[in-house]
Design an enzyme around this catalytic site. Structure first.
Site, PDB file in Angstrom:
ATOM      1  N   LYS A  25       5.803 -26.516 -19.682  1.00 51.58           N
ATOM      2  CA  LYS A  25       6.584 -25.299 -19.453  1.00 51.58           C
ATOM      3  C   LYS A  25       5.602 -24.168 -19.158  1.00 51.58           C
ATOM      4  O   LYS A  25       5.071 -23.535 -20.053  1.00 51.58           O
ATOM      5  CB  LYS A  25       7.441 -24.931 -20.660  1.00 51.58           C
ATOM      6  CG  LYS A  25       8.294 -23.687 -20.411  1.00 51.58           C
ATOM      7  CD  LYS A  25       8.986 -23.197 -21.666  1.00 51.58           C
ATOM      8  CE  LYS A  25       9.734 -21.901 -21.384  1.00 51.58           C
ATOM      9  NZ  LYS A  25       8.831 -20.790 -20.992  1.00 51.58           N
ATOM     10  N   SER A  60       4.562 -24.187 -23.452  1.00 46.46           N
ATOM     11  CA  SER A  60       4.466 -22.753 -23.222  1.00 46.46           C
ATOM     12  C   SER A  60       3.213 -22.151 -23.864  1.00 46.46           C
ATOM     13  O   SER A  60       2.102 -22.409 -23.439  1.00 46.46           O
ATOM     14  CB  SER A  60       5.739 -22.069 -23.734  1.00 46.46           C
ATOM     15  OG  SER A  60       5.822 -20.729 -23.294  1.00 46.46           O
ATOM     16  N   ASP A  77     -10.532 -25.279 -20.488  1.00 48.62           N
ATOM     17  CA  ASP A  77     -11.235 -24.841 -19.283  1.00 48.62           C
ATOM     18  C   ASP A  77     -12.577 -24.190 -19.600  1.00 48.62           C
ATOM     19  O   ASP A  77     -13.521 -24.271 -18.802  1.00 48.62           O
ATOM     20  CB  ASP A  77     -10.368 -23.852 -18.506  1.00 48.62           C
ATOM     21  CG  ASP A  77      -9.274 -24.553 -17.704  1.00 48.62           C
ATOM     22  OD1 ASP A  77      -9.187 -25.799 -17.789  1.00 48.62           O
ATOM     23  OD2 ASP A  77      -8.509 -23.859 -17.000  1.00 48.62           O
TER      24      ASP A  77
END
Length: 429
Positions: free
Chosen positions: A320, A295, A306
Site C-alpha cells: 500500500k 503503508s 535503501d
C-alpha cells in the site's frame, strides 16, 4: 413540473459544489459532456425521490452517491460521515471502539490487512489475509468499506458473527467476536538473551515515536555494555500516520531522504529528509516484515533498506504505497481521498509492489529433532569424564535448549542474524 424543478435543483447543488471545489481554469474548460452527466445525476436523483417504492431520505441518497463516487476511484478513498470521521480521529490517537482489525476492500469483500495485537479479533483467531464475506449473516458484497466498518462497530460487550474465507481452507469459517474498547499500545519491547533489544510497533499513532525512543532507551540501559543491536518487528503493522513513519525512520538515520510523495502535479512533490540522530548508536538492526506490513511500516522498511541501515527479513510486504488526504466537508463529515504515491529513497514506488526482504524467511513451525539411535562418547562403557558434573541421565547440566520465548521462527532467524553480525564486527572481519 415538480420533476423538472427537483432535477434542476439537484443539478444546481452539484454544479455549485463543483464550482467551489475547482479552479476557475478548470471551470472554464468543463465540457458539455460533463454538464450532461451532472444533469443525468439530477434526473436519477429526482426519479428516485418521486417513484421509488418507499420514501427515501435525501441526505442518505447524496451520501450514497458520494460514497460510490469515491469508492470507484480506489480501495482507500471513501466518504466519512460525521460519526466515522470522529471515529477516525479517535483511532489515530490510539484508542477506539470495535473489533481490532485493519481492513481494506478487495473484489467487493472486506479483506483483513491485519488484526491488531491483543484485541478481540486477534484473540478470536482472525488472521491477516482473511476475507470477511458476511456480518451477522448478512453479505458484505454490495457494501462500501465505510458501511462495512460501521456495521462492525457497536456497543462494547456486544457480539458480532463474522464469516471468513481463508486461503487453503475449503469451508467458510464462522467466528463470533465480542466488541470492546480498543486501546492500542503501539510500541512494546523486551530484551532477547539480555543483549538484543526487540521492539514491536503494531501501528503508527501519535505516540509511536515517543514510545519507540523510550522503549529503546530502557532496553539499552538494561543491556548495558553487552547491547548488540535491535530487532524491529513491523509484521502485521497496517500503517498509520505519515509523520510518525518519518520520525521512526529518522530515529535510525543520520542523513539522506526518508520518503518522497508525488501526486498529479509534479510541483506538489514532497521530500522528507533525516536529521542527525541514531538512537541505537550505529548498532546493527534487523527489520521484520510480512504480508500484513503496509503503508507507514513499508516506508520505514524501505528507508532503512535503501540506506543500508538495516537488514530486512521476512516475506514481501502488503504494497500500500498511496497517500490519503483527509478533507473536512460541510456538515462535520470528511472525505478520504488518495492524493499521492509513496516512493522510497531510491525512487521506487511501494504501490502494489511492496518491500521485498533482503532475506526471505517464511514463518514456520520450529521443531527440535532428536537423533534416533545415534550414540556418543558418553554412551560408551568406561568413557573418560571431562570433569563436569553430570545429571541423573549422564548428561552435563545445561540451560534449557528451547527458549520458550523464541517459538517465532522468523524472530529466531532475526536474532541469529543479528548475533552473527555482531560477532563478525567484534572479531574485526
Amino acid at each position: 413540473m415538480r420533476y423538472v424543478f427537483t432535477s434542476l435543483t439537484a443539478v444546481a447543488i452539484v454544479v455549485l459544489s463543483l464550482t467551489i471545489l475547482t479552479t476557475p481554469e478548470r471551470e472554464v474548460e468543463a465540457s458539455s459532456e460533463t454538464y450532461r452527466q451532472l444533469n443525468l445525476f439530477g434526473d436519477v436523483f429526482a426519479k428516485i425521490r418521486e417513484d421509488y417504492v418507499e420514501e427515501v431520505d435525501d441526505a442518505a441518497l447524496i451520501e450514497a452517491a458520494i460514497n460510490g463516487m469515491l469508492a470507484s476511484l480506489d480501495p482507500h478513498s471513501s466518504y466519512l460521515n460525521p460519526k466515522n470521521y470522529q471515529g477516525m480521529k479517535v483511532q489515530t490517537r490510539g484508542k477506539f471502539g470495535g473489533l481490532g482489525i485493519e481492513v481494506t476492500m478487495e473484489n467487493g469483500l472486506v479483506k483483513v490487512v491485519t488484526p491488531i495485537d491483543d484485541t478481540p479479533a486477534a484473540k478470536a483467531g482472525v488472521q491477516a489475509g482473511d476475507y470477511i464475506t458476511h456480518l451477522d449473516g448478512e453479505p458484505v458484497l454490495g457494501l462500501s468499506l465505510s458501511e462495512a466498518v460501521e456495521r462492525m462497530r457497536g456497543e462494547v460487550d456486544t457480539d458480532i458473527a463474522i464469516t471468513i474465507r481463508r486461503e487453503n481452507v475449503k469451508e467458510p469459517i464462522e467466528i463470533t467476536v465480542t466488541r470492546a474498547v480498543i486501546t492500542v499500545q503501539s510500541v512494546r519491547g523486551r530484551l532477547l538473551d539480555d543483549d538484543i533489544a526487540y521492539v514491536r510497533i503494531s501501528s503508527f499513532t501519535e505516540q509511536t515515536d515517543n514510545g519507540l525512543r523510550k522503549s529503546v532507551g530502557e532496553l539499552k540501559e538494561q543491556a548495558g555494555d553487552d547491547f548488540k543491536g535491535l530487532v524491529l518487528d513491523l509484521r502485521n503493522n497496517p500503517g498509520g500516520l505519515l509523520d510518525q513513519a518519518i520520525a521512526v525512520s529518522d530515529a535510525f538515520l543520520q542523513k539522506g531522504e526518508i520518503v518522497s510523495t508525488r501526486g498529479r502535479d509534479p510541483n506538489d512533490a514532497q521530500r522528507y529528509n533525516a536529521t542527525s540522530d541514531d538512537i541505537v548508536d550505529g548498532k546493527p538492526i534487523v527489520v521484520l516484515i510480512n504480508g500484513g506490513s503496509a503503508s507507514a511500516s513499508e516506508i520505514v522498511a524501505g528507508a532503512l533498506q535503501d540506506h543500508g541501515r538495516a537488514v530486512i527479513l521476512g516475506t514481501k510486504s502488503f504494497g500500500k504505497g498511496s497517500v490519503q488526504t483527509i478533507v473536512p466537508l460541510q456538515g462535520d463529515g470528511a472525505m478520504r481521498m488518495t492524493t499521492a504515491r509513496y516512493f522510497t529513497p531510491s525512487g521506487i514506488s511501494i504501490q502494489a509492489k511492496g518491500i521485498t526482504p533482503d532475506i526471505e524467511v517464511r514463518q514456520s513451525r520450529l521443531e527440535i529433532l532428536e537423533p534416533e539411535g545415534r550414540r556418543s562418547e558418553a554412551d560408551l562403557r568406561n568413557h573418560l569424564s571431562n570433569g563436569t558434573e553430570l545429571d541423573s541421565d549422564g548428561k552435563a547440566d545445561a540451560a534449557d535448549g528451547e527458549d520458550k520465548g523464541m517459538q517465532d521462527y522468523q524472530l529466531l532467524r532475526a536474532k541469529d542474524l543479528l548475533r552473527g553480525v555482531s560477532l563478525f564486527a567484534k572479531k574485526g572481519f
